[in-house]
Design a protein around this motif. Structure first.
Motif, PDB file in Angstrom:
ATOM      1  N   TYR A   1       1.032  -1.329   0.372  1.00 27.64           N
ATOM      2  CA  TYR A   1       0.202   0.617  -0.361  1.00 27.64           C
ATOM      3  C   TYR A   1       1.022   1.513  -0.413  1.00 27.64           C
ATOM      4  N   ASP A   2       1.911   1.181  -0.096  1.00 24.90           N
ATOM      5  CA  ASP A   2       3.298   2.553   0.154  1.00 24.90           C
ATOM      6  C   ASP A   2       3.179   2.727  -1.481  1.00 24.90           C
ATOM      7  N   PRO A   3       2.523   3.947  -2.206  1.00 23.06           N
ATOM      8  CA  PRO A   3       1.890   4.537  -2.871  1.00 23.06           C
ATOM      9  C   PRO A   3       4.071   4.913  -4.220  1.00 23.06           C
ATOM     10  N   ASN A   4       5.274   4.828  -3.347  1.00 24.59           N
ATOM     11  CA  ASN A   4       6.473   4.472  -4.144  1.00 24.59           C
ATOM     12  C   ASN A   4       6.987   3.762  -4.306  1.00 24.59           C
ATOM     13  N   TRP A   5       6.581   2.579  -3.213  1.00 25.55           N
ATOM     14  CA  TRP A   5       7.050   0.972  -3.791  1.00 25.55           C
ATOM     15  C   TRP A   5       6.443   0.846  -4.369  1.00 25.55           C
ATOM     16  N   GLN A   6       4.697   1.246  -5.360  1.00 24.38           N
ATOM     17  CA  GLN A   6       4.526   0.530  -6.036  1.00 24.38           C
ATOM     18  C   GLN A   6       4.706   1.033  -7.420  1.00 24.38           C
ATOM     19  N   LYS A   7       5.361   2.497  -7.759  1.00 21.63           N
ATOM     20  CA  LYS A   7       5.340   2.652  -7.781  1.00 21.63           C
ATOM     21  C   LYS A   7       7.277   2.700  -8.753  1.00 21.63           C
ATOM     22  N   LYS A   8       7.747   2.412  -7.899  1.00 26.35           N
ATOM     23  CA  LYS A   8       9.245   2.188  -7.961  1.00 26.35           C
ATOM     24  C   LYS A   8       9.310   0.628  -8.398  1.00 26.35           C
ATOM     25  N   THR A   9       8.250   0.358  -8.323  1.00 21.36           N
ATOM     26  CA  THR A   9       7.914  -2.045  -8.881  1.00 21.36           C
ATOM     27  C   THR A   9       7.205  -1.211 -10.574  1.00 21.36           C
TER      28      THR A   9
ATOM     29  N   ARG B   1       9.396  -3.173 -12.832  1.00 19.67           N
ATOM     30  CA  ARG B   1       9.102  -4.109 -13.523  1.00 19.67           C
ATOM     31  C   ARG B   1       8.071  -4.451 -14.940  1.00 19.67           C
ATOM     32  N   LEU B   2       7.025  -3.384 -14.724  1.00 15.80           N
ATOM     33  CA  LEU B   2       6.255  -3.165 -15.753  1.00 15.80           C
ATOM     34  C   LEU B   2       7.460  -2.079 -17.044  1.00 15.80           C
ATOM     35  N   PHE B   3       8.106  -1.309 -17.114  1.00 12.31           N
ATOM     36  CA  PHE B   3       8.785  -0.506 -17.442  1.00 12.31           C
ATOM     37  C   PHE B   3       7.785   0.674 -18.048  1.00 12.31           C
ATOM     38  N   TYR B   4       7.138   0.615 -16.809  1.00 12.02           N
ATOM     39  CA  TYR B   4       5.798   1.837 -16.526  1.00 12.02           C
ATOM     40  C   TYR B   4       6.689   3.333 -17.136  1.00 12.02           C
ATOM     41  N   CYS B   5       6.829   4.370 -17.733  1.00 14.24           N
ATOM     42  CA  CYS B   5       6.746   6.201 -17.199  1.00 14.24           C
ATOM     43  C   CYS B   5       5.723   6.844 -16.623  1.00 14.24           C
ATOM     44  N   GLY B   6       6.618   7.480 -15.630  1.00 21.20           N
ATOM     45  CA  GLY B   6       5.743   8.595 -15.458  1.00 21.20           C
ATOM     46  C   GLY B   6       5.397   9.856 -16.320  1.00 21.20           C
ATOM     47  N   PRO B   7       4.134  11.001 -16.031  1.00 22.76           N
ATOM     48  CA  PRO B   7       4.241  11.670 -17.335  1.00 22.76           C
ATOM     49  C   PRO B   7       5.332  12.329 -17.334  1.00 22.76           C
ATOM     50  N   GLY B   8       6.030  13.286 -17.752  1.00 23.29           N
ATOM     51  CA  GLY B   8       7.248  14.086 -18.434  1.00 23.29           C
ATOM     52  C   GLY B   8       7.873  13.206 -18.523  1.00 23.29           C
ATOM     53  N   GLU B   9       8.226  11.999 -18.103  1.00 23.65           N
ATOM     54  CA  GLU B   9       9.619  11.121 -18.445  1.00 23.65           C
ATOM     55  C   GLU B   9      10.229  10.585 -19.078  1.00 23.65           C
ATOM     56  N   LYS B  10      11.448  10.378 -19.650  1.00 22.78           N
ATOM     57  CA  LYS B  10      11.583   9.681 -20.545  1.00 22.78           C
ATOM     58  C   LYS B  10      12.612   8.570 -20.392  1.00 22.78           C
ATOM     59  N   CYS B  11      11.766   7.390 -20.670  1.00 26.88           N
ATOM     60  CA  CYS B  11      12.521   6.181 -20.039  1.00 26.88           C
ATOM     61  C   CYS B  11      13.176   5.176 -21.522  1.00 26.88           C
ATOM     62  N   TYR B  12      14.438   4.532 -21.216  1.00 27.92           N
ATOM     63  CA  TYR B  12      15.008   3.550 -22.043  1.00 27.92           C
ATOM     64  C   TYR B  12      15.163   2.195 -20.985  1.00 27.92           C
TER      65      TYR B  12
END
Length: 146
Positions: A71-79, A83-94
């Motif tokens: 239930y920790d939102p920071n852990w959810q974002k990190k995971t 694992r799923l190669f998600y990117c946050g809004p405004g981020e560039k992911c490679y």
């Protein structure tokens, strides 16, 4: 004095009182043997149950920590990023591909996996219904044709 020594020599080694005392001591020892054995086995069971309780408590604490982590939102974002190669809004992911994958020839294809058993069964039922299926060859028919 010699008379006192003679009287002691005639006296039996095991008197009636000593025999009764020995029987009573043996009876007491026999009557206490079972309860003492039960006491020891129950103490052992208690020790095993305490060890199991400690193990279960440690597992419970581990699961509670994991539950808090889920239930920790920071852990959810990190995971999600790892694992799923998600990117946050405004981020560039490679995603960096390994060189070994690029060196393998693209022409080499793997054999397709066989279809699941239920698809094969359904296809055979449809073929039998339409009359387009082939007849199974048994051992007797192949011998008769030769």
């Amino acid at each position: 004095m010699s008379r006192g020594v003679q009287q002691l020599a005639k006296r039996p080694q095991l008197t009636g009182r000593a025999a009764i005392l020995a029987v009573v001591v043996c009876a007491i020892a026999m009557s206490l043997a079972y309860p003492v054995r039960e006491y020891i086995s129950l103490r052992r069971s208690i020790a095993e149950l305490r060890a199991e309780k400690a193990r279960v408590e440690a597992e419970k604490q581990t699961l509670l920590a994991r539950d808090r982590q889920l239930y920790d939102p920071n852990w959810q974002k990190k995971t999600a990023k790892e694992r799923l190669f998600y990117c946050g809004p405004g981020e560039k992911c490679y995603v960096v591909m390994e060189r070994q994958q690029a060196k393998e020839p693209a022409a080499v294809q793997q054999q397709p996996a066989p279809p699941p058993w239920y698809e094969t069964l359904w296809e055979s039922v449809e073929a039998a219904d339409k009359g387009t299926g082939r007849r199974a060859v048994t051992g007797k028919e192949s011998v008769g044709q030769s």
